[in-house]
Design a protein around this motif. Sequence first.
Motif, PDB file in Angstrom:
ATOM      1  N   VAL A   1       4.612 -42.945  33.231  1.00 28.13           N
ATOM      2  CA  VAL A   1       4.103 -42.247  34.422  1.00 28.13           C
ATOM      3  C   VAL A   1       4.954 -42.654  35.835  1.00 28.13           C
TER       4      VAL A   1
ATOM      5  N   GLY B   1      -2.046 -41.682  36.697  1.00 24.34           N
ATOM      6  CA  GLY B   1      -0.955 -41.498  37.291  1.00 24.34           C
ATOM      7  C   GLY B   1      -1.024 -41.457  38.666  1.00 24.34           C
TER       8      GLY B   1
ATOM      9  N   ARG C   1       2.970 -36.694  41.240  1.00 25.64           N
ATOM     10  CA  ARG C   1       3.302 -36.416  40.142  1.00 25.64           C
ATOM     11  C   ARG C   1       2.490 -35.581  39.454  1.00 25.64           C
ATOM     12  N   SER C   2       2.839 -34.690  38.500  1.00 23.34           N
ATOM     13  CA  SER C   2       1.885 -33.897  37.476  1.00 23.34           C
ATOM     14  C   SER C   2       2.353 -33.964  35.964  1.00 23.34           C
ATOM     15  N   ASP C   3       2.299 -35.383  35.649  1.00 24.13           N
ATOM     16  CA  ASP C   3       2.805 -35.471  34.177  1.00 24.13           C
ATOM     17  C   ASP C   3       1.732 -36.179  33.257  1.00 24.13           C
TER      18      ASP C   3
ATOM     19  N   PRO D   1       0.061 -32.929  30.969  1.00 23.23           N
ATOM     20  CA  PRO D   1       0.643 -32.200  29.850  1.00 23.23           C
ATOM     21  C   PRO D   1       0.807 -33.427  28.791  1.00 23.23           C
ATOM     22  N   TYR D   2       0.990 -34.551  29.090  1.00 20.02           N
ATOM     23  CA  TYR D   2       1.244 -35.440  27.931  1.00 20.02           C
ATOM     24  C   TYR D   2      -0.126 -35.799  27.186  1.00 20.02           C
TER      25      TYR D   2
ATOM     26  N   GLN E   1      -4.064 -38.244  39.665  1.00 13.18           N
ATOM     27  CA  GLN E   1      -4.051 -36.931  38.868  1.00 13.18           C
ATOM     28  C   GLN E   1      -5.587 -36.624  38.114  1.00 13.18           C
TER      29      GLN E   1
ATOM     30  N   THR F   1       7.562 -44.410  27.185  1.00 12.77           N
ATOM     31  CA  THR F   1       6.009 -44.441  26.486  1.00 12.77           C
ATOM     32  C   THR F   1       5.968 -45.373  25.507  1.00 12.77           C
TER      33      THR F   1
END
Length: 398
Positions: free
Chosen positions: A74, A94, A98-100, A103-104, A128, A297
């Motif tokens: 992240v 995170g 960001r906005s990850d 979705p992960y 987040q 990752t």
Amino acid sequence: MGWVVVNMPRRFAMQVAAAVLLALFVAGCDATVVPADPSPTPAVTASASTTPSPTTQPTPTPDRRPLTVHFIDVAQGDATLLQGPGFNILIDAGRHDRSDVVPYLQSTGITSIDLLVGTHGHADHIGQFPQVLETFPVSEVWLSGEIPLTRTFERAIDAITASDAGYHEPQAGEVFEFGSARVEVVNPDQLSGDAHKSSVSLRIIYGEVAFMFTGDAETETEHAMIERGHDLRSHVLQAGHHGSRTSSSTEFLEAVQPEVTIYSAAEGNSYGHPHPEAVIRMAEAGTEIYGTNGHGTILVITDGTTYEVHAERSFTVPVPTPMPTSSIAATGCSDGQVDINTASPEELTDIIHIGEDGAEQLVEIRPFETLDELLQISGIGPARLDDIRSEGLACIAD
């Protein structure tokens, strides 16, 4: 996207045949299973307790389905998912910009979260929380109890309040069970007024395999954990504070005895993480080192007896040549100066070129390790940074 199966040299003798995890986790992949060293085998009770861990109880055999620990890339933040039989635990969520994370998590197939932990209230760890809480049913949320005066923290609290999640402020010595996982709280023992000192730190055990998570706990807090007598031995350590020189002290590494150490940091980050001093200490401790800035990752997969490390990308963390102590820049504050890592927003506005908006940005992204990092604040360029230095008001305490 291919994954690299990492086979690591061990300090201890093989216990279990490699075929067990190969069949369970990586069908068709030519990999060697990493056996868990028996020396850190945790003692476990049959039910949750609020007292320090006993030392005489045997370790129960967990569900033989795997636990997968996802050290999610992240960027310059933290988010770690423990996805096991009967439980999903997310430690940190995170960055705020960001906005990850969601979705992960969706890509892993999880539909709910049993425990959401914010190790501390900084924007790169709880950024987040709102998206996670709005997307997934969350049974319980843990925070340290420290209250940073930031919009990111306020948004996280609003999201917790709007959800159906329970809330708890864990204390050192508490022990919980989530599915087949034992969760031991090793910090904080009390609130300190400092987010890093109060970082929620957890030792999580699945069968005979232990993981250590310390958020941004630094050397002073690491030593406090040791002095309180916690059993810190763990096979896998998530390095504190993104691999900063202020964490992963020699004494803490000796207490944890990690076989694998993983740090979370962005490629080419402005903080210089991981710092050379920390990497050197990890290498001298004999631990294998992995970082999201190079490996992407990282997954650690275990059946409770053996484990494997899988990296998104092949990478080797470079170990620098040890530097003489005199070459490390010193920091410090004198009377009348403003410590940018601890000062209130009102105090920060006393610094030239740091108005209300700049103070809010500064609080969101601190801590800082050098004044050069003030360049991250909107409106602060090299010329204004020179003005801040010349004024001599801003400082960073030792």
